[in-house]
Design a protein around this motif. Structure first.
Motif, PDB file in Angstrom:
ATOM      1  N   UNK A 159       9.034  -9.258  -5.649  1.00 29.39           N
ATOM      2  CA  UNK A 159       9.554  -7.783  -6.307  1.00 29.39           C
ATOM      3  C   UNK A 159       9.357  -6.974  -4.816  1.00 29.39           C
ATOM      4  N   UNK A 160       9.474  -7.382  -3.651  1.00 27.47           N
ATOM      5  CA  UNK A 160       9.629  -6.661  -2.445  1.00 27.47           C
ATOM      6  C   UNK A 160      10.281  -5.513  -2.648  1.00 27.47           C
ATOM      7  N   UNK A 161      11.442  -5.637  -2.953  1.00 25.88           N
ATOM      8  CA  UNK A 161      12.558  -4.602  -2.888  1.00 25.88           C
ATOM      9  C   UNK A 161      12.046  -3.661  -3.788  1.00 25.88           C
ATOM     10  N   UNK A 214      10.072   1.997  -4.369  1.00 24.55           N
ATOM     11  CA  UNK A 214       8.943   2.648  -5.190  1.00 24.55           C
ATOM     12  C   UNK A 214       8.588   4.127  -4.345  1.00 24.55           C
ATOM     13  N   UNK A 215       8.481   3.706  -3.012  1.00 23.76           N
ATOM     14  CA  UNK A 215       8.191   5.047  -2.245  1.00 23.76           C
ATOM     15  C   UNK A 215       8.954   5.825  -2.038  1.00 23.76           C
ATOM     16  N   UNK A 216      10.235   5.909  -2.458  1.00 28.11           N
ATOM     17  CA  UNK A 216      11.390   6.785  -2.569  1.00 28.11           C
ATOM     18  C   UNK A 216      11.348   7.358  -1.004  1.00 28.11           C
ATOM     19  N   UNK A 242      -1.372   3.901   2.103  1.00 27.55           N
ATOM     20  CA  UNK A 242      -0.212   4.844   1.990  1.00 27.55           C
ATOM     21  C   UNK A 242       0.626   4.697   3.062  1.00 27.55           C
ATOM     22  N   UNK A 243       2.046   5.215   3.115  1.00 28.35           N
ATOM     23  CA  UNK A 243       2.908   5.222   4.312  1.00 28.35           C
ATOM     24  C   UNK A 243       2.402   5.991   5.551  1.00 28.35           C
ATOM     25  N   UNK A 255       6.127   3.192   7.717  1.00 31.51           N
ATOM     26  CA  UNK A 255       5.527   1.895   7.957  1.00 31.51           C
ATOM     27  C   UNK A 255       4.529   1.803   6.584  1.00 31.51           C
ATOM     28  N   UNK A 256       4.515   0.760   6.248  1.00 33.42           N
ATOM     29  CA  UNK A 256       3.656   0.426   5.337  1.00 33.42           C
ATOM     30  C   UNK A 256       2.649  -0.699   5.804  1.00 33.42           C
TER      31      UNK A 256
END
Length: 255
Positions: A130-132, A137-139, A177-178, A244-245
């Motif tokens: 479910x990577x995509x 989800x972070x928009x 978080x990003x 980045x994540x």
């Protein structure tokens, strides 16, 4: 569920990648985004190991999984000398310039009406199915997971950095978080497609000398950034932000 998902195009430039294709195909087939929402595109250049023929042979398999497949053949006449690793400093500028050209050519040839582009290297060997969905989800308009060789290990994709190249995602772990990036890598990179349409490409030349997000001086080629790092500087100059994540890992094959 599929009605709520956008349309997405996976793009993968390849060169001498035949040994990685079986694993790559297995991974993209298990992605949980439905077939009708996913397209895929490849550009093969200058291979000597049958990569293009292997992709042609895989076409029925890929067309069964994706709503569209694009396969482009475009040679640039560059090969690393025998026995020289691809990261050898003397060849980085020309190698990265040709990779930028390949990315742009693939983008222009494959992108239709998709909402998002996922750049995915052929030698990424593990990521969640479910990577995509996790990335979407972070928009965020431009987002990059953390590419490592071993889980919890140091960053593999050192083209993703900030603060004049002094901090990579390894240094930014633990927030959950990003985090802001000044440059990105291309191992796994999600980009809103309209940004590409607006001119956000991969510079095939040194770009951004004097930009506040470019390094003061690259140790190999001086001022300015190229390819994915140039993409990050160009994004900044367009008023955009790369993210980045650090805590979402994908695994790359060992070099």
């Amino acid at each position: 569920m599929s009605d709520s998902l956008p349309n997405l195009l996976i793009l993968t430039p390849v060169k001498n990648a035949a040994r990685h294709l079986p694993g790559y195909l297995d991974l993209v087939e298990r992605l949980t985004v439905p077939q009708e929402r996913l397209a895929i595109g490849f550009l093969e250049s200058d291979s000597t190991d049958g990569t293009f023929e292997a992709l042609e042979a895989a076409r029925p398999r890929l067309e069964a999984r994706f709503n569209r497949m694009t396969l482009v053949k475009r040679d640039y006449g560059f090969r690393m000398p025998e026995g020289v690793p691809r990261w050898a400093p003397a060849y980085q500028l020309i190698r990265r310039a040709n990779l930028a050209r390949a990315r742009n050519q693939l983008l222009f040839r494959a992108l239709r009406d998709e909402d998002w582009v996922l750049w995915l290297d052929v030698d990424v060997v593990d990521y969640p199915a479910d990577l995509i969905e996790r990335l979407l989800a972070y928009q965020l308009d431009i987002v990059h997971p953390h590419c490592v060789i071993e889980p919890g290990g140091k960053t593999f994709d050192l083209n993703a950095w900030r603060d004049n190249g002094t901090r990579t995602m390894h240094d930014l772990r633990g927030t959950g978080r990003p985090v802001r990036l000044d440059a990105v890598g291309g191992t796994v990179l999600l980009v809103r497609a309209d940004l590409h349409r607006d001119g956000l490409i991969f510079p095939a030349f040194r770009y951004g000398a004097g930009s506040p997000t470019a390094r003061d001086k690259h140790p190999l080629w001086g001022r300015g950034e190229i390819e994915t790092e140039g993409f990050g500087v160009l994004a900044h100059d367009m008023g955009l932000q790369c993210w980045g994540l650090p805590d979402l890992e994908v695994r790359h094959a060992p070099e």
